[in-house]
Design an enzyme around this catalytic site. Structure first.
Site, PDB file in Angstrom:
ATOM      1  N   ARG A   1      -7.303   0.708  16.630  1.00 39.67           N
ATOM      2  CA  ARG A   1      -7.756   0.889  15.258  1.00 39.67           C
ATOM      3  C   ARG A   1      -8.706  -0.274  15.009  1.00 39.67           C
ATOM      4  O   ARG A   1      -9.717  -0.375  15.701  1.00 39.67           O
ATOM      5  CB  ARG A   1      -6.596   0.964  14.265  1.00 39.67           C
TER       6      ARG A   1
ATOM      7  N   LYS B   1       0.810  -1.233   0.000  1.00 35.27           N
ATOM      8  CA  LYS B   1       0.000   0.000   0.000  1.00 35.27           C
ATOM      9  C   LYS B   1       0.838   1.276   0.000  1.00 35.27           C
ATOM     10  O   LYS B   1       0.377   2.305  -0.451  1.00 35.27           O
ATOM     11  CB  LYS B   1      -0.946  -0.004   1.205  1.00 35.27           C
TER      12      LYS B   1
HETATM   13  C1  LIG Z   1      -0.083  -0.866   6.783  1.00 31.93           C
HETATM   14  C2  LIG Z   1      -0.355  -2.140   7.421  1.00 31.93           C
HETATM   15  C3  LIG Z   1       0.677  -3.074   7.589  1.00 31.93           C
HETATM   16  C4  LIG Z   1       2.106  -2.808   7.189  1.00 31.93           C
HETATM   17  O1  LIG Z   1       2.693  -1.843   8.026  1.00 31.93           O
HETATM   18  P1  LIG Z   1       4.227  -1.425   7.841  1.00 31.93           P
HETATM   19  O2  LIG Z   1       4.496  -0.558   9.001  1.00 31.93           O
HETATM   20  O3  LIG Z   1       4.293  -0.702   6.541  1.00 31.93           O
HETATM   21  O4  LIG Z   1       5.024  -2.657   7.831  1.00 31.93           O
HETATM   22  C5  LIG Z   1       0.343  -4.297   8.162  1.00 31.93           C
HETATM   23  N1  LIG Z   1      -0.924  -4.572   8.538  1.00 31.93           N
HETATM   24  C6  LIG Z   1      -1.928  -3.694   8.395  1.00 31.93           C
HETATM   25  C7  LIG Z   1      -3.287  -4.076   8.840  1.00 31.93           C
HETATM   26  C8  LIG Z   1      -1.683  -2.448   7.843  1.00 31.93           C
HETATM   27  O5  LIG Z   1      -2.682  -1.577   7.706  1.00 31.93           O
END
Ligand SMILES: *Cc1c(COP(=O)(O)O)cnc(C)c1O
Length: 362
Positions: free
Chosen positions: A132, A37
């Site tokens: 969250r 993402k």
């Molecule tokens: C963005 C996200 C991740 C990845 O996080 P990083 O800090 O980029 O490794 C993993 N799990 C969820 C649910 C996320 O939203």
């Protein structure tokens, strides 16, 4: 000729980062989901992760997963944002696995999967304090009971997330809670949960320190692979590159100007009232890129002596008084990116993307 502004993307470095993080995790029995993402799931980047040994790619947006599937990358896809009820059919189209916390959505996934005679895999998210997504641990058993009555969906595991909204850090203690909850579910329902998805890049520290609870067997890694960084602890990860994405912008004006604006100060183009320090006359360059393309605070000039002064939608001002080299119109200025800048630069259609990869030996 390459067009500016541009993002140069070094695929071999992203492959290397994937490979090393995967190797670290593998030593502890942990599989890695590559999270795309942060770069809008650019296909080439997804492929670089796969080349680095990753076999599940996750993203928060269906649109991005669709892109990965349409490019025929040979991976499973995981939707990591709780699905919208209105996109359930598209979840079934493009995601093999999804993270979930709402029974109404899971019911709808089940109905849609039944219609298609498939089974959709879900991971139930538990809130371990970051506030969250995720259900409260006390509600887990009841939720699992409900999910198990739904054909069309298969509960493959549970997961948690840290450091996203409240900055709550992963610890051995709260991850142990996730493991205990898993065992409670397993004993209660006489089932085996395949996956305990323990979090994101912020959890890698616990893996390195060998204090991650044994049964955690999946991590979802975005920034760690994309930028070689653990943002939460402001550290670079061992064995990774940080210069994976380099942003280049072109100089369109170089002038010596007063550092204090002349005239009455109102609000700037973004509704804020800027504050200035009087540093006398300074040499400034304007770059043809702006807030429409880039999140300023996380841009890092590659060369010393260049300082970001500010930006409007389409102009980025840098102070080059202390820069040793001569700067003229048409020169290029390069930046390394932190996560927010990477996110905005890859989202901007005005920033052209160029890919670099060593030729494979035949
Ligand atoms: C963005 C996200 C991740 C990845 O996080 P990083 O800090 O980029 O490794 C993993 N799990 C969820 C649910 C996320 O939203």
């Amino acid at each position: 000729m390459k067009r500016n502004p541009r993002l140069d993307i070094y695929l071999d470095k992203i492959k290397n980062n994937s490979n090393n993080i995967k190797a670290l995790c593998l030593k502890h029995g942990i599989g890695v989901v590559g999270i795309t993402k942060g770069c809008c799931a650019i296909t080439e980047v997804g492929q670089a992760m796969i080349d680095g040994g990753i076999n599940i790619l996750g993203d928060s947006r269906i649109e991005n997963l669709k892109g990965l599937k349409k490019s025929e990358l040979k991976v499973e896809t995981m939707l990591i944002r709780i699905p919208m009820l209105s996109e359930v059919d598209r979840v079934l189209d493009w995601a093999d696995i999804s993270l979930n916390s709402e029974i109404s959505v899971i019911k709808s996934l089940s109905q849609e999967a039944l219609k298609r005679k498939t089974v959709h895999k879900i991971i139930m998210m538990i809130d371990l304090g970051d506030l969250r997504e995720g259900i409260m641990p006390d509600d887990a058993l009841q939720m699992v009971g409900e999910i198990r009555r739904l054909p069309g969906v298969k509960l493959i595991g549970i997961g948690a997330n840290f450091c996203c909204i409240s900055g709550v850090m992963p610890t051995r203690k709260n991850l142990t809670k996730l493991v205990e909850l898993t065992e409670e579910i397993e004993n209660n329902f006489h089932i085996n949960l395949e996956v305990i998805s323990g979090g994101s890049t912020s959890v890698l520290k616990l893996v390195e320190d060998d204090i991650i609870p044994d049964r955690i067997n999946q991590l979802r890694i975005g920034v760690g692979i994309l930028l070689g960084q653990d943002d939460v602890r402001l550290r670079n990860l061992a064995g990774t590159y940080q210069d994976t994405f380099i942003l280049t912008a072109e100089v369109i004006e170089v002038q010596e100007k007063l550092s204090l604006p002349q005239g009455e100060i109102g609000r700037d183009a973004f509704g804020e009232i800027p504050v200035f320090r009087d540093l006398g006359i300074r040499k400034r360059a304007i770059l043809a890129i702006g807030k429409q393309d880039i999140y300023l605070n996380s841009l890092i000039p590659l060369k010393e002596g260049i300082k970001i002064v500010g930006a409007s939608s389409d102009h980025l001002i840098v102070d080059i008084t202390d820069f040793k080299e001569e700067v003229k119109v048409s020169d290029e200025v390069k930046f390394r990116l932190n996560y927010p800048a990477l996110l905005s630069a890859t989202t901007s259609k005005y920033v052209k993307k160029y890919f670099y990869k060593k030729k494979e030996k035949k």
